[in-house]
Design a protein around this motif. Structure first.
Motif, PDB file in Angstrom:
ATOM      1  N   UNK A 195      44.408  47.810  43.090  1.00  0.00           N
ATOM      2  CA  UNK A 195      43.188  47.162  42.603  1.00  0.00           C
ATOM      3  C   UNK A 195      43.454  45.670  42.401  1.00  0.00           C
ATOM      4  N   UNK A 196      42.392  44.931  42.142  1.00  0.00           N
ATOM      5  CA  UNK A 196      42.516  43.469  42.127  1.00  0.00           C
ATOM      6  C   UNK A 196      43.435  42.996  40.998  1.00  0.00           C
ATOM      7  N   UNK A 197      43.403  43.724  39.890  1.00  0.00           N
ATOM      8  CA  UNK A 197      44.261  43.360  38.770  1.00  0.00           C
ATOM      9  C   UNK A 197      45.732  43.512  39.162  1.00  0.00           C
ATOM     10  N   UNK A 251      40.433  30.820  40.417  1.00  0.00           N
ATOM     11  CA  UNK A 251      39.225  30.388  41.113  1.00  0.00           C
ATOM     12  C   UNK A 251      39.436  30.257  42.617  1.00  0.00           C
ATOM     13  N   UNK A 252      38.781  31.129  43.371  1.00  0.00           N
ATOM     14  CA  UNK A 252      38.754  30.949  44.822  1.00  0.00           C
ATOM     15  C   UNK A 252      37.528  30.120  45.165  1.00  0.00           C
ATOM     16  N   UNK A 297      44.794  36.591  35.598  1.00  0.00           N
ATOM     17  CA  UNK A 297      44.860  37.613  36.646  1.00  0.00           C
ATOM     18  C   UNK A 297      43.511  38.277  36.883  1.00  0.00           C
ATOM     19  N   UNK A 298      42.508  37.494  37.180  1.00  0.00           N
ATOM     20  CA  UNK A 298      41.232  38.063  37.629  1.00  0.00           C
ATOM     21  C   UNK A 298      40.516  37.004  38.447  1.00  0.00           C
ATOM     22  N   UNK A 299      39.581  37.449  39.263  1.00  0.00           N
ATOM     23  CA  UNK A 299      38.869  36.481  40.104  1.00  0.00           C
ATOM     24  C   UNK A 299      37.802  35.711  39.315  1.00  0.00           C
ATOM     25  N   UNK A 300      37.645  36.044  38.023  1.00  0.00           N
ATOM     26  CA  UNK A 300      36.796  35.207  37.174  1.00  0.00           C
ATOM     27  C   UNK A 300      37.583  33.994  36.688  1.00  0.00           C
ATOM     28  N   UNK A 301      38.892  34.146  36.591  1.00  0.00           N
ATOM     29  CA  UNK A 301      39.727  33.088  36.010  1.00  0.00           C
ATOM     30  C   UNK A 301      40.566  32.354  37.058  1.00  0.00           C
TER      31      UNK A 301
END
Lengths: 782, 286
Positions: A286-288, A706-707, A700-704
């Motif tokens: 998973x993403x995490x 930044x892509x 460690x998340x795509x909220x933090x």
């Protein structure tokens, strides 16, 4: 090939694979559902560095729906440190301390995310519930995060049996830098910090393994970029023959390098558990997990200096740098060697003295990610030239022009060793026309006036230009099998994996031209070791170059077989035949033609004698290994507008001029460049892995983390020049990494220009930048 | 990233929902749009034992205007965006909505869910504070109303009791000759604010400012109301000097916590710049 035959090679042909991908009919690893399937989850260390006292899975085993739970101690002899993927190149005096990871930590943990146990359950939900049941005791040790502190005496040791945290130490030299510096009119010394991030593919990693006890056959579906390597490796560790193991890399949603790494713990644990339980098992990252369980690329610190004459000509460069390799170094020296080699760029650098120390840290493992260390080197040389231009009062484009390798100097030997063990030699190139095209496209000549006018309206515009070369298309080899089927379709199989590059189209284009069929009549299979069982993999911008040429060789042989058979059929000379539209025709005699399907059947007769030495079918398997890598090159140019108060920025214009030799498909090439630039923009201005002193990843998340999104990536103007590679028959050079490499220095240069920072004594010597970081740098400078 | 096991209860009426909440109390969470709650559950940062799904409660969804604007707690952002009346009477809401995540999320996310979640970086708490909204709370036993100013207690913390639900948001309309402006700086479109400001000013007949409200998101543990800065504007025209002074007062009052994209000093600086820009725009709109 006669002039009447079609030429798909070079044409902007739409992709064969897109219908499947866009309608959801492409197979990805997570699409597999097999009766009796179980699901895995891994318990990972929450501590960066510590003695592992105990891992107790008994409570997890008691949970309903849990089938098995294993720690390192349950693995018995299967527990082994993993292989070294890339041995160090033969450089004199190289120090390399090999320390690879095992699939589960046994005595010590060395990064947050290192696997401690695996749970196999009836669902992923239950498996994750059971992770909370596992009791872990770790005696914490000081984390090793800072590269310089890691090398100081008394620093905690990542690997206790080494006396320091040195993973590797390499010095490469050409010429005499001290002598160059002694006669220099100008020497510039700076410290640079460049951090690359994580590749963040749309599809995370995943493994499905199925052990078939009756057949004695292990099948593994894996998101790997190197299925043949993985098959060979798995066969070895399981004590099976290579034909008993099938690795399938189906459609994979982005690779970018980290999916070449092996073995990831899950690539061993999931098949191993499948053989123990005799049931198919699925693990999807998973993403995490992806943030710590898939390899990173991270930081380097360079202390670099450049010696120049009064006209801005480079006399020499000296660079000493530290490289963060993470907790283990299974990928050898590839990333720092790339930094060391790519720093040289398209420039004549008569004296070069480069030394690096790769440092063990208690952070996730570092392996190549698109660019693979090239960014770091390009940043250093491009920034040095900008500073030199400012101090010597030479235009930044002009100082670059003065130092370009001239077109008559190729092949150009840099006299150091590259990642493929061969001397770093540029096969071909013609750099000045690329620079000129880029300057024209960005409007360089008129920009100063434009900038002045904008400033009078309160708008702060900045311009930047950066050069780079990209070593691509390295060996050892790839192979391909081409076969004309009895139904007239042509099948192609190759061993490399595919992660979105367009292999189903570009290989089809090559074949269609040779055998005279439609591009849509060619079916390409990649990444299935039962369909093609030799090869290396998709990395280092080598798919089109190496596999593409193998496909071409095989298609050429099939073409000859077609011509020979058709000549027999018509009782004419081969020279009188032409291929096209799926048939062979006698030139100038309409109606006198035979379908490829008919010839395929003739080539596989049901009755009668066949001449000795004849092989059935219109088929050929051929291999291609280039004598050396092909060197692509390019220039990126950008105009930005910066809000002088908020320090936010907008990209107003972005230009890429690129030379990757002969172009197979300009649409697919454009896609490669677009995606690379997007990742480069992320690297330069958005993405930063934030670790605290304890080695915890804080974002460690795509909220933090930044892509850049489609709103942050501008339209690009793409232009090409063509300098074919002499090292392969098709003249191709790789293009996979070109978009990503020079974006960092471009941002630094453009921001400095927009805000007039150089005049204020502020230099941007680090990547990534951000509005918040610019604020710190500017306020710190007063 | 799978949630821990939980019991799922679907509420068909408001009474059913409130009865379930009375029964399960702190153990239960209402599932509205789920755009914040479900990700935190998947990270296992939130592990409610019970989810009470209130999506069937259509009576909580809708926008009505008669002197004030009443917005049901289950009203989706998308409905607010599409509502012409909001655009006419409370344009600042429309100005702030595009800063909230992305269209897919705004199709699901609800105003009530957002306010109850009370993320200090979120836009709507600051907007409701600036607009002086009143929030209506219900439990199985009682109903009460509370001013937006008294609703937010801390980060992800409100005065909602374990057996209560936010059911309606009542927004008074702005006096005549008012101008409002929302501005925000985030790293990317749709990200949480580094700093955001809602500025509302009213011009009196004599050309002086008679009423001013300045609220911020992203810069404190709750949406922040810059009282002194707003007061400093009243009684005179909103000149560049007055704006500068108000911005200075606001920056002085702020003590931003900083985050991974902005240290406290940059956050304060951004808030100051936005205060100047938003006030100038709001005044120009009076």
């Amino acid at each position: 090939m006669s002039s009447r035959e079609t030429r798909n090679f070079g044409a902007p042909i739409r992709r064969n694979e897109d219908r499947k991908l866009l309608t959801g009919k492409a197979l990805f690893v997570d699409d597999l559902e097999i009766p009796g399937m179980l699901y895995a989850a891994l318990l990972r260390s929450s501590v960066a560095h510590g003695e592992l006292i105990s891992v107790d899975v008994s409570a997890a085993l008691a949970r309903e729906g849990v089938v098995a739970a294993y720690t390192a101690h349950d693995l018995g002899d299967f527990w082994q440190p993993g292989p070294l993927l890339v041995p160090p190149p033969p450089i004199e005096g190289v120090i390399f301390n090999l320390r690879t990871h095992a699939c589960l930590a046994k005595d010590k943990v060395r990064y947050v995310g290192e696997p401690l146990a695996i749970v196999i359950a009836e669902s992923r939900y239950i498996a994750e519930d059971a992770l909370a049941d596992i009791a872990v005791e770790i005696e914490q040790l000081p984390a090793v995060v800072d590269l310089e502190a890691a090398l100081k005496p008394g620093a905690a040791l990542v690997h206790d049996d080494l006396r320091s945290n040195v993973s590797a130490h390499v010095r490469q030299k050409n010429g005499d830098y001290a002598a160059a510096a002694a006669k220099a009119a100008h020497i510039i010394k700076r410290r640079f910090a460049y951090e690359h991030g994580i590749s963040s593919p749309m599809e995370t990693r995943g493994v499905v393994a199925q052990w078939d006890e009756r057949a004695g056959q292990l099948t593994v579906w894996d998101t790997t970029q190197a299925p043949v390597f993985l098959r060979n490796g798995l066969a070895a560790v399981f004590g099976l023959s290579e034909r008993q193991v099938r690795v399938v890399a189906p459609f994979v949603g982005g690779g970018f390098g980290p999916k070449i790494m092996m073995f990831y713990p899950e690539e061993l644990l999931v098949p191993w558990a499948s053989t123990r339980l005799n049931r198919p098992i699925k693990w999807i990252e998973d993403r995490l997990e992806h943030f710590v369980a898939t390899t990173h690329e991270r930081g380097q610190i360079h202390d670099a200096q450049i010696a120049l004459d009064a006209e801005g000509r480079i006399l020499g460069v000296k660079d000493v740098f530290l490289h963060d390799t993470g907790a283990y170094d299974p990928y050898g020296l590839t990333v720092p060697i790339n930094s060391q080699c790519t720093l040289l760029g398209p420039y004549v650098i008569p004296a070069y003295d480069s030394t690096f120390t790769a440092v063990f840290t208690t952070l996730p493992i570092v392996t190549p990610y698109r660019g693979a260390g090239r960014q770091h080197g390009v940043f250093v040389i491009e920034r040095l030239l900008d500073i030199a231009a400012h101090e010597l009062k030479i235009d930044p484009a002009e100082i670059r022009r003065r130092n370009l390798i001239p077109p008559d100097a190729f092949p150009y030997d840099n006299k150091i060793i590259y990642q493929d063990f061969a001397p770093l030699s540029y096969d071909s190139g013609n750099y000045e026309p690329i620079l000129n095209k880029a300057l024209d496209a960005i409007g360089y000549a008129g920009f100063k006036d434009e900038q002045k006018k904008a400033l009078s309206e309160g708008k702060h515009l900045g311009i930047a230009i950066a050069n780079y070369v990209e070593g691509t298309g390295i060996g050892p080899y790839e192979g391909a099998r081409v076969q004309v089927q009895a139904n007239g379709r042509v099948s192609v199989a190759t061993g490399i994996g595919t992660q979105g590059q367009g292999h189903f189209t570009v290989f089809a284009q090559i074949v269609a031209d040779q055998v005279g069929c439609l591009v849509t009549d060619v079916d390409v299979v990649t990444g299935d070791t039962d369909r093609f069982h030799w090869g290396a993999g998709t990395f280092a911008s080598r798919g089109a170059v190496v596999a593409g040429n193998a496909v071409n060789e095989a298609a050429l042989v099939v073409r000859q077989k077609i011509l020979k058979l058709a000549a027999d059929h018509f009782e004419c000379a081969e020279e009188d035949l032409e291929l096209g539209n799926g048939e062979v025709q006698i030139v100038g005699v309409p109606g006198r033609s035979v379908r490829l399907s008919e010839l395929a059947m003739k080539a596989n007769p049901m009755r009668g004698a066949v001449k000795p030495g004849t092989e059935p079918g219109l088929e050929s398997t051929q291999y291609f290994g280039p004598p050396g890598g092909a060197t692509a090159s390019g220039v990126h140019a950008m105009i930005i507008e910066v809000d002088p108060e908020l320090l936010t920025l907008e990209i107003k214009k972005y230009v890429v001029v690129h030379d990757c030799g002969t172009v197979i498909n300009p649409l697919i090439l454009a896609g490669q460049i677009h995606g690379g630039v997007a990742q480069g923009i992320g690297n330069a201005f958005y993405e930063k892995l934030l670790f605290d002193d304890a080695g915890q990843l804080l974002n460690a998340s795509l909220a933090d983390y930044l892509l850049p999104t489609s709103l942050d990536v501008p339209r690009m103007q793409l232009e090409h020049t063509v300098t074919p590679s002499p090292l392969n028959p098709l003249g191709i050079k790789g293009a996979g990494e070109a978009g990503a490499i020079p974006v960092g220095p471009l941002f630094a240069q453009a921001i400095e220009d927009a805000l007039g920072l150089k005049a204020k004594g502020i230099e941007l010597l680090e990547i990534p930048l951000s509005p918040g970081r610019l604020w710190q740098l500017i306020t710190q400078a007063g | 990233m799978k949630p821990a096991p939980f019991k799922y209860v679907i509420a068909r009426t408001l009474d059913e929902a409130l009865a379930a909440k009375a029964e399960y109390g702190d153990e239960a969470r209402f599932l509205a749009g789920g755009q914040s709650l479900v990700p935190t559950m998947n990270f296992r940062m939130a592990m409610p034992a019970v989810l009470i799904d209130i999506n069937p409660l259509t009576e909580l969804s809708g926008i009505k205007a008669n002197g004030v604007t009443r917005i049901g707690a289950m009203t989706r952002y998308r409905m607010l965006e599409a509502d012409a009346g909001i655009g006419e009477r409370l344009r600042i809401i429309h100005e702030a909505l595009p800063h909230i995540a992305h269209p897919q999320i705004r199709n699901r996310g609800t105003l009530g869910g957002n306010l109850s979640h009370a993320d200090p970086a979120s836009e709507m708490p600051a907007i409701m504070l600036a607009l002086n909204a009143t929030l209506y709370l219900r439990s199985a036993k009682a109903a009460r109303q509370i001013a937006a100013r008294d609703f937010f207690v801390g980060a992800l913390e409100t005065v909602i009791a374990p057996d209560e639900m936010l059911t309606e948001i009542v927004v008074p309309h702005l006096p005549a000759n008012s101008g409002a402006c929302f501005m925000e700086v985030a790293r990317r479109q749709g990200d949480f604010a580094i700093a955001g400001i809602a500025a509302i000013v009213t011009r009196g007949a004599d050309g002086t400012c008679t009423r001013a409200r300045l609220t911020y998101c992203g810069v404190a543990q709750t949406p922040f109301y810059a009282d002194d800065a707003a007061q400093s504007l009243i009684g005179g025209p909103v000149t560049p000097a007055a704006i500068k002074q108000a911005a200075a007062l606001a920056m002085e009052a702020l003590d931003p916590p900083g985050n991974s994209h902005a240290d406290p000093s940059y956050q304060r600086h951004v808030a100051g710049v936005l205060t100047r820009r938003a006030l100038a725009t709001a005044w120009a709109r009076t």
